[in-house]
Write a protein that holds these residues in place. Structure first.
Motif, PDB file in Angstrom:
ATOM      1  N   GLY A  12      -9.235   7.584   9.636  1.00 33.62           N
ATOM      2  CA  GLY A  12      -9.594   6.303  10.363  1.00 33.62           C
ATOM      3  C   GLY A  12      -9.442   5.097  11.107  1.00 33.62           C
ATOM      4  N   LEU A  13      -9.443   4.468  12.000  1.00 32.63           N
ATOM      5  CA  LEU A  13      -8.956   3.987  12.750  1.00 32.63           C
ATOM      6  C   LEU A  13      -7.619   3.441  12.896  1.00 32.63           C
ATOM      7  CD1 LEU A  13     -10.278   0.412  10.710  1.00 32.63           C
ATOM      8  CD2 LEU A  13     -11.112   1.210  12.402  1.00 32.63           C
ATOM      9  N   GLY A  14      -7.156   5.481  12.879  1.00 35.91           N
ATOM     10  CA  GLY A  14      -6.078   5.631  13.544  1.00 35.91           C
ATOM     11  C   GLY A  14      -5.120   5.937  12.719  1.00 35.91           C
ATOM     12  N   MET A  15      -5.484   5.760  11.187  1.00 34.70           N
ATOM     13  CA  MET A  15      -3.919   5.891  10.523  1.00 34.70           C
ATOM     14  C   MET A  15      -5.420   6.618   9.446  1.00 34.70           C
ATOM     15  SD  MET A  15      -3.619   2.113   9.578  1.00 34.70           S
ATOM     16  CE  MET A  15      -1.518   1.844   9.186  1.00 34.70           C
ATOM     17  N   VAL A  16      -4.165   6.953   8.465  1.00 33.88           N
ATOM     18  CA  VAL A  16      -4.514   7.675   7.582  1.00 33.88           C
ATOM     19  C   VAL A  16      -5.005   6.427   5.574  1.00 33.88           C
ATOM     20  CG1 VAL A  16      -3.889   9.749   5.144  1.00 33.88           C
ATOM     21  CG2 VAL A  16      -3.682   9.861   7.914  1.00 33.88           C
ATOM     22  N   HIS A  17      -5.968   6.811   4.958  1.00 38.30           N
ATOM     23  CA  HIS A  17      -5.886   5.998   4.242  1.00 38.30           C
ATOM     24  C   HIS A  17      -5.991   6.845   2.362  1.00 38.30           C
ATOM     25  CE1 HIS A  17      -7.246   3.332   6.684  1.00 38.30           C
ATOM     26  NE2 HIS A  17      -7.436   4.609   7.302  1.00 38.30           N
ATOM     27  N   LEU A  18      -5.359   6.126   1.816  1.00 41.27           N
ATOM     28  CA  LEU A  18      -5.147   7.078   0.991  1.00 41.27           C
ATOM     29  C   LEU A  18      -5.482   6.126  -0.269  1.00 41.27           C
ATOM     30  CD1 LEU A  18      -2.285   8.247   1.931  1.00 41.27           C
ATOM     31  CD2 LEU A  18      -3.083   9.498   0.405  1.00 41.27           C
ATOM     32  N   LEU A  19      -6.619   6.391  -1.321  1.00 40.36           N
ATOM     33  CA  LEU A  19      -7.209   4.727  -2.609  1.00 40.36           C
ATOM     34  C   LEU A  19      -6.974   6.077  -4.313  1.00 40.36           C
ATOM     35  CD1 LEU A  19      -8.847   4.854   0.032  1.00 40.36           C
ATOM     36  CD2 LEU A  19     -10.449   3.490  -1.206  1.00 40.36           C
ATOM     37  N   TRP A  20      -6.655   5.439  -5.015  1.00 36.48           N
ATOM     38  CA  TRP A  20      -6.054   5.445  -6.397  1.00 36.48           C
ATOM     39  C   TRP A  20      -6.328   4.523  -7.264  1.00 36.48           C
ATOM     40  CZ3 TRP A  20      -2.407   5.570  -3.601  1.00 36.48           C
ATOM     41  CH2 TRP A  20      -1.670   5.106  -3.253  1.00 36.48           C
ATOM     42  N   THR A  21      -6.371   5.272  -8.451  1.00 39.03           N
ATOM     43  CA  THR A  21      -6.337   3.685  -9.492  1.00 39.03           C
ATOM     44  C   THR A  21      -4.740   4.930 -10.633  1.00 39.03           C
ATOM     45  OG1 THR A  21      -8.529   4.659 -11.031  1.00 39.03           O
ATOM     46  CG2 THR A  21      -8.684   2.850  -9.243  1.00 39.03           C
ATOM     47  N   ARG A  22      -4.340   4.321 -11.377  1.00 37.57           N
ATOM     48  CA  ARG A  22      -3.633   3.885 -12.411  1.00 37.57           C
ATOM     49  C   ARG A  22      -3.819   2.919 -13.511  1.00 37.57           C
ATOM     50  NH1 ARG A  22       2.078   7.015 -10.768  1.00 37.57           N
ATOM     51  NH2 ARG A  22       0.735   8.649 -10.658  1.00 37.57           N
ATOM     52  N   GLY A  23      -4.092   3.660 -15.058  1.00 43.56           N
ATOM     53  CA  GLY A  23      -4.319   2.278 -15.295  1.00 43.56           C
ATOM     54  C   GLY A  23      -5.121   1.182 -15.103  1.00 43.56           C
ATOM     55  N   GLU A  24      -5.070  -0.165 -14.915  1.00 40.63           N
ATOM     56  CA  GLU A  24      -5.862  -1.221 -14.654  1.00 40.63           C
ATOM     57  C   GLU A  24      -5.584  -1.211 -13.191  1.00 40.63           C
ATOM     58  OE1 GLU A  24      -2.279  -3.152 -16.236  1.00 40.63           O
ATOM     59  OE2 GLU A  24      -2.898  -1.518 -16.741  1.00 40.63           O
ATOM     60  N   LEU A  25      -4.562  -0.745 -12.828  1.00 40.47           N
ATOM     61  CA  LEU A  25      -4.575  -0.906 -11.212  1.00 40.47           C
ATOM     62  C   LEU A  25      -4.945  -0.096 -10.484  1.00 40.47           C
ATOM     63  CD1 LEU A  25      -0.500  -0.684 -11.182  1.00 40.47           C
ATOM     64  CD2 LEU A  25      -1.776  -2.795 -11.534  1.00 40.47           C
ATOM     65  N   ALA A  26      -5.812  -0.437  -8.700  1.00 36.55           N
ATOM     66  CA  ALA A  26      -6.206  -0.372  -7.939  1.00 36.55           C
ATOM     67  C   ALA A  26      -5.566   0.103  -6.853  1.00 36.55           C
ATOM     68  CB  ALA A  26      -7.453  -0.488  -7.895  1.00 36.55           C
ATOM     69  N   TRP A  27      -5.420   0.580  -6.122  1.00 38.34           N
ATOM     70  CA  TRP A  27      -4.698   1.016  -5.001  1.00 38.34           C
ATOM     71  C   TRP A  27      -5.144   1.415  -3.628  1.00 38.34           C
ATOM     72  CZ3 TRP A  27       1.145   0.009  -5.089  1.00 38.34           C
ATOM     73  CH2 TRP A  27       1.553  -0.228  -5.981  1.00 38.34           C
ATOM     74  N   TRP A  28      -4.588   0.946  -2.496  1.00 41.10           N
ATOM     75  CA  TRP A  28      -5.372   1.206  -0.874  1.00 41.10           C
ATOM     76  C   TRP A  28      -4.548   1.163  -0.162  1.00 41.10           C
ATOM     77  CZ3 TRP A  28     -10.358   0.917   1.338  1.00 41.10           C
ATOM     78  CH2 TRP A  28     -10.812   1.363   2.664  1.00 41.10           C
ATOM     79  N   VAL A  29      -3.579   2.165   0.445  1.00 40.70           N
ATOM     80  CA  VAL A  29      -2.503   2.407   0.931  1.00 40.70           C
ATOM     81  C   VAL A  29      -3.657   2.867   2.688  1.00 40.70           C
ATOM     82  CG1 VAL A  29      -0.375   3.952   1.936  1.00 40.70           C
ATOM     83  CG2 VAL A  29      -1.348   3.158  -1.056  1.00 40.70           C
ATOM     84  N   SER A  30      -3.055   2.326   3.297  1.00 38.68           N
ATOM     85  CA  SER A  30      -2.859   3.305   4.868  1.00 38.68           C
ATOM     86  C   SER A  30      -1.621   3.172   5.595  1.00 38.68           C
ATOM     87  CB  SER A  30      -3.908   1.248   5.584  1.00 38.68           C
ATOM     88  OG  SER A  30      -5.326   1.582   5.015  1.00 38.68           O
ATOM     89  N   VAL A  31      -1.282   3.818   6.383  1.00 41.13           N
ATOM     90  CA  VAL A  31      -0.278   4.655   6.845  1.00 41.13           C
ATOM     91  C   VAL A  31      -0.952   5.537   8.317  1.00 41.13           C
ATOM     92  CG1 VAL A  31      -0.409   6.593   4.676  1.00 41.13           C
ATOM     93  CG2 VAL A  31       1.230   5.719   6.303  1.00 41.13           C
ATOM     94  N   LEU A  32       0.011   5.547   8.998  1.00 38.71           N
ATOM     95  CA  LEU A  32       0.390   6.332  10.062  1.00 38.71           C
ATOM     96  C   LEU A  32       0.532   7.617   9.711  1.00 38.71           C
ATOM     97  CD1 LEU A  32       2.775   3.882  12.894  1.00 38.71           C
ATOM     98  CD2 LEU A  32      -0.250   4.173  12.111  1.00 38.71           C
ATOM     99  N   PRO A  33      -0.410   8.553   9.579  1.00 33.26           N
ATOM    100  CA  PRO A  33      -0.261   9.279   9.705  1.00 33.26           C
ATOM    101  C   PRO A  33       1.256  10.557   9.982  1.00 33.26           C
ATOM    102  CG  PRO A  33      -1.794   9.642  11.143  1.00 33.26           C
ATOM    103  CD  PRO A  33      -1.497   8.765  11.252  1.00 33.26           C
ATOM    104  N   GLU A  34       2.471   9.935  10.444  1.00 32.20           N
ATOM    105  CA  GLU A  34       3.494  10.666  10.273  1.00 32.20           C
ATOM    106  C   GLU A  34       4.719  10.511   9.042  1.00 32.20           C
ATOM    107  OE1 GLU A  34       3.815   7.561  13.811  1.00 32.20           O
ATOM    108  OE2 GLU A  34       2.235   9.161  13.015  1.00 32.20           O
ATOM    109  N   ARG A  35       3.622   8.875   8.286  1.00 29.59           N
ATOM    110  CA  ARG A  35       4.630   7.781   6.972  1.00 29.59           C
ATOM    111  C   ARG A  35       4.003   7.699   6.273  1.00 29.59           C
ATOM    112  NH1 ARG A  35       8.300   4.262   9.536  1.00 29.59           N
ATOM    113  NH2 ARG A  35       8.847   4.889   7.140  1.00 29.59           N
ATOM    114  N   GLU A  36       2.940   9.533   6.415  1.00 30.24           N
ATOM    115  CA  GLU A  36       2.364   9.236   4.895  1.00 30.24           C
ATOM    116  C   GLU A  36       3.171   9.592   3.886  1.00 30.24           C
ATOM    117  OE1 GLU A  36      -1.087  12.281   3.012  1.00 30.24           O
ATOM    118  OE2 GLU A  36      -0.985  11.968   5.002  1.00 30.24           O
ATOM    119  N   GLN A  37       3.871  10.844   3.729  1.00 27.75           N
ATOM    120  CA  GLN A  37       4.417  11.363   3.399  1.00 27.75           C
ATOM    121  C   GLN A  37       5.614  10.269   2.268  1.00 27.75           C
ATOM    122  OE1 GLN A  37       3.506  13.301   1.148  1.00 27.75           O
ATOM    123  NE2 GLN A  37       3.649  15.522   2.229  1.00 27.75           N
TER     124      GLN A  37
END
Length: 165
Positions: free
Chosen positions: A130-155
């Motif tokens: 959405g909004l021209g980006m890929v959004h990836l959400l996850w947790t690991r331990g007590e950390l919560a992550w949200w990474v919004s990235v242009l599709p070509e930079r996802e990897q």
């Protein structure tokens, strides 16, 4: 006990105390967001109280976080990536915060496609677009992550934040 033995004993106890103290400390989340990712410079950065405020704004309400940081990489609109990381009081609280975000996107209305779970590097990652980006959400331990990235930079960004974590 001789003075040499006593001195060695005190030194060893002191080193053990320092080691145990270091094990109990958590890393500052600001340290998790490097100044550059795959040749893309960090152009904006919030941490501490400003980071917690930004995370609350993202959620649309005040949530319980111990620490938070937000980094924007690259210029332009949209930028190459924006990365949000917060530390909850424990792993269960981090998972609950993630579940609330995912559920809100599923209920709609939302500018994001329905999040789909994928297994990456041994972690359940929710992926949405959405909004021209890929959004990836996850947790690991007590950390919560949200990474919004242009599709070509996802990897590149996932290699930095998920696989290097």
């Amino acid at each position: 006990m001789s003075s040499v033995r006593r001195g060695s004993f005190v030194l060893i106890c002191g080193l053990l105390w320092l080691l145990l103290a270091a094990c109990g400390q958590t890393q500052d989340v600001a340290d998790l967001l490097p100044t550059e990712v795959d040749g893309t410079a960090r152009t904006e950065f919030l941490s501490g109280e400003a980071g917690r405020h930004a995370v609350n704004k993202l959620h649309g309400k005040s949530i319980k976080v111990e620490d938070a940081a937000v980094a924007t990489y690259g210029g332009g609109h949209p930028p190459a990536a924006q990365v949000w990381v917060s530390r909850a009081s424990n792993a269960a609280e981090a998972r609950e915060q993630l579940a609330v975000m995912v559920e809100r996107m599923l209920r709609g209305p939302s500018p994001f496609t329905p999040p789909k779970a994928e297994r990456r590097s041994g972690v359940d990652v929710y992926r949405t677009e959405g909004l021209g980006m890929v959004h990836l959400l996850w947790t690991r331990g007590e950390l919560a992550w949200w990474v919004s990235v242009l599709p070509e930079r996802e990897q590149a960004f996932m290699a930095e934040f998920l696989e290097q974590e």
